[in-house]
Motif scaffolding. Structure first.
Motif, PDB file in Angstrom:
ATOM      1  N   ALA A  56    -108.581  19.727 -20.902  1.00 34.04           N
ATOM      2  CA  ALA A  56    -108.875  18.364 -21.328  1.00 34.04           C
ATOM      3  C   ALA A  56    -107.601  17.598 -21.627  1.00 34.04           C
ATOM      4  O   ALA A  56    -106.521  18.190 -21.785  1.00 34.04           O
ATOM      5  N   THR A  57    -107.745  16.282 -21.702  1.00 31.01           N
ATOM      6  CA  THR A  57    -106.663  15.395 -22.117  1.00 31.01           C
ATOM      7  C   THR A  57    -106.993  14.821 -23.483  1.00 31.01           C
ATOM      8  O   THR A  57    -108.116  14.353 -23.709  1.00 31.01           O
ATOM      9  N   VAL A  58    -106.037  14.878 -24.400  1.00 28.16           N
ATOM     10  CA  VAL A  58    -106.211  14.262 -25.716  1.00 28.16           C
ATOM     11  C   VAL A  58    -106.143  12.745 -25.532  1.00 28.16           C
ATOM     12  O   VAL A  58    -105.184  12.232 -24.957  1.00 28.16           O
ATOM     13  N   THR A  59    -107.149  12.037 -25.992  1.00 27.45           N
ATOM     14  CA  THR A  59    -107.206  10.594 -25.736  1.00 27.45           C
ATOM     15  C   THR A  59    -106.935   9.737 -26.961  1.00 27.45           C
ATOM     16  O   THR A  59    -106.842   8.513 -26.835  1.00 27.45           O
ATOM     17  N   ASP A  60    -106.840  10.337 -28.151  1.00 26.74           N
ATOM     18  CA  ASP A  60    -106.445   9.543 -29.312  1.00 26.74           C
ATOM     19  C   ASP A  60    -105.737  10.432 -30.319  1.00 26.74           C
ATOM     20  O   ASP A  60    -105.620  11.645 -30.134  1.00 26.74           O
ATOM     21  N   ASP A  61    -105.237   9.830 -31.392  1.00 28.13           N
ATOM     22  CA  ASP A  61    -104.512  10.588 -32.402  1.00 28.13           C
ATOM     23  C   ASP A  61    -105.468  11.480 -33.184  1.00 28.13           C
ATOM     24  O   ASP A  61    -106.546  11.032 -33.593  1.00 28.13           O
ATOM     25  N   PRO A  62    -105.077  12.743 -33.416  1.00 25.89           N
ATOM     26  CA  PRO A  62    -105.914  13.610 -34.243  1.00 25.89           C
ATOM     27  C   PRO A  62    -105.938  13.106 -35.683  1.00 25.89           C
ATOM     28  O   PRO A  62    -104.931  12.624 -36.208  1.00 25.89           O
ATOM     29  N   LEU A  63    -107.092  13.213 -36.323  1.00 26.80           N
ATOM     30  CA  LEU A  63    -107.280  12.725 -37.686  1.00 26.80           C
ATOM     31  C   LEU A  63    -107.588  13.892 -38.607  1.00 26.80           C
ATOM     32  O   LEU A  63    -108.452  14.721 -38.296  1.00 26.80           O
ATOM     33  N   LEU A  64    -106.910  13.951 -39.740  1.00 23.14           N
ATOM     34  CA  LEU A  64    -107.164  14.989 -40.733  1.00 23.14           C
ATOM     35  C   LEU A  64    -108.258  14.502 -41.677  1.00 23.14           C
ATOM     36  O   LEU A  64    -108.162  13.414 -42.244  1.00 23.14           O
ATOM     37  N   ARG A  65    -109.280  15.323 -41.841  1.00 27.72           N
ATOM     38  CA  ARG A  65    -110.388  14.997 -42.719  1.00 27.72           C
ATOM     39  C   ARG A  65    -110.621  16.144 -43.699  1.00 27.72           C
ATOM     40  O   ARG A  65    -110.206  17.278 -43.456  1.00 27.72           O
ATOM     41  N   THR A  66    -111.286  15.853 -44.790  1.00 27.62           N
ATOM     42  CA  THR A  66    -111.641  16.891 -45.758  1.00 27.62           C
ATOM     43  C   THR A  66    -113.126  16.809 -46.047  1.00 27.62           C
ATOM     44  O   THR A  66    -113.733  15.733 -46.000  1.00 27.62           O
ATOM     45  N   SER A  67    -113.703  17.974 -46.316  1.00 22.44           N
ATOM     46  CA  SER A  67    -115.120  18.017 -46.675  1.00 22.44           C
ATOM     47  C   SER A  67    -115.254  18.788 -47.977  1.00 22.44           C
ATOM     48  O   SER A  67    -114.569  19.787 -48.193  1.00 22.44           O
ATOM     49  N   PRO A  68    -116.109  18.309 -48.877  1.00 18.27           N
ATOM     50  CA  PRO A  68    -116.287  19.001 -50.158  1.00 18.27           C
ATOM     51  C   PRO A  68    -116.915  20.370 -49.963  1.00 18.27           C
ATOM     52  O   PRO A  68    -117.671  20.591 -49.012  1.00 18.27           O
ATOM     53  N   SER A  69    -116.561  21.281 -50.819  1.00 19.56           N
ATOM     54  CA  SER A  69    -117.118  22.633 -50.775  1.00 19.56           C
ATOM     55  C   SER A  69    -117.752  22.967 -52.114  1.00 19.56           C
ATOM     56  O   SER A  69    -117.221  22.620 -53.177  1.00 19.56           O
ATOM     57  N   ARG A  70    -118.889  23.618 -52.078  1.00 20.11           N
ATOM     58  CA  ARG A  70    -119.560  24.015 -53.310  1.00 20.11           C
ATOM     59  C   ARG A  70    -118.844  25.182 -53.967  1.00 20.11           C
ATOM     60  O   ARG A  70    -119.027  25.445 -55.153  1.00 20.11           O
ATOM     61  N   PHE A  71    -118.036  25.876 -53.186  1.00 16.36           N
ATOM     62  CA  PHE A  71    -117.345  27.050 -53.704  1.00 16.36           C
ATOM     63  C   PHE A  71    -115.857  26.903 -53.408  1.00 16.36           C
ATOM     64  O   PHE A  71    -115.416  27.070 -52.278  1.00 16.36           O
TER      65      PHE A  71
END
Length: 209
Positions: A56-71
């Protein structure tokens, strides 16, 4: 028919007719695109949640995201868009051209738009209405098999310079300026992204890119 009407229609009516024709054309193109994304090898493999390998070809900038964790602490992940050109799964290999949303580990932050990569992971259904053929989830780092074209490599120092020039600004402006100027959404806060989507302004980033 539109040409015949144009011969006698007043300017206001002519403008309305032209606008209607444009809207119909755009709607038709959008419907055709959704229809195409709703079928084909990538769609079928995603419907079966198949394990695949892709080129594949990367078509945009990678974005760092966070998700809450119960633990424990929050978990970080990366999202990016890929244009898959080859997919192998369930014993078959296909040459395709399908937009896919990548959900991966932080190793993918090193990728840049225009790079060609290989990856392995699991496909899941995507939202055709959002221009996605599937979602690819992977915990494997990318294998770079091709660098961006010369003009993209030339622009990267400019993009990096812009990021550095706004690094002292608060989080919102620090992410918004590169997004609006060069389409670099890598530092755009998730809540601001959602606000722009709600206001119908998210396309401004894509136009800038």
């Amino acid at each position: 028919v539109v040409g015949a009407i144009a011969c006698w229609a007043p300017p206001v009516r002519l403008a309305a007719i032209a606008a209607a024709v444009c809207l119909l054309a755009v709607a038709g193109a959008g419907a055709a695109r959704v229809s195409v994304l709703g079928r084909g090898p990538v769609h079928d493999l995603a419907a079966r949640e198949a394990d695949v390998s892709v080129a594949a070809t990367v078509t945009d900038d990678p974005l760092l995201r966070t998700s809450p964790s119960r633990f424990g602490p929050e978990r970080s992940y990366v999202i990016a868009r890929l244009r898959v050109t080859e997919v192998s799964g369930r014993g078959h290999r296909y040459h395709v051209r399908s937009p896919v949303l990548l959900v991966a580990g932080e190793d993918w932050l090193t990728t840049t738009p225009g790079q060609r990569v290989r990856a392995a992971g699991r496909l899941a259904p995507g939202e055709a209405a959002e221009g996605l053929g599937a979602v690819l989830r992977t915990s494997v780092p990318p294998t770079v098999i091709g660098e961006p074209p010369g003009w993209l490599r030339w622009t990267e120092p400019l993009r990096d310079g812009l990021r550095q020039s706004v690094s002292a600004l608060p989080e919102g402006p620090r992410g918004l300026v590169p997004a609006l100027v060069v389409g670099d959404e890598s530092r755009l806060p998730p809540d601001l992204t959602e606000d722009m989507r709600t206001a119908g302004l998210l396309h401004l980033n894509a136009v800038s890119g």
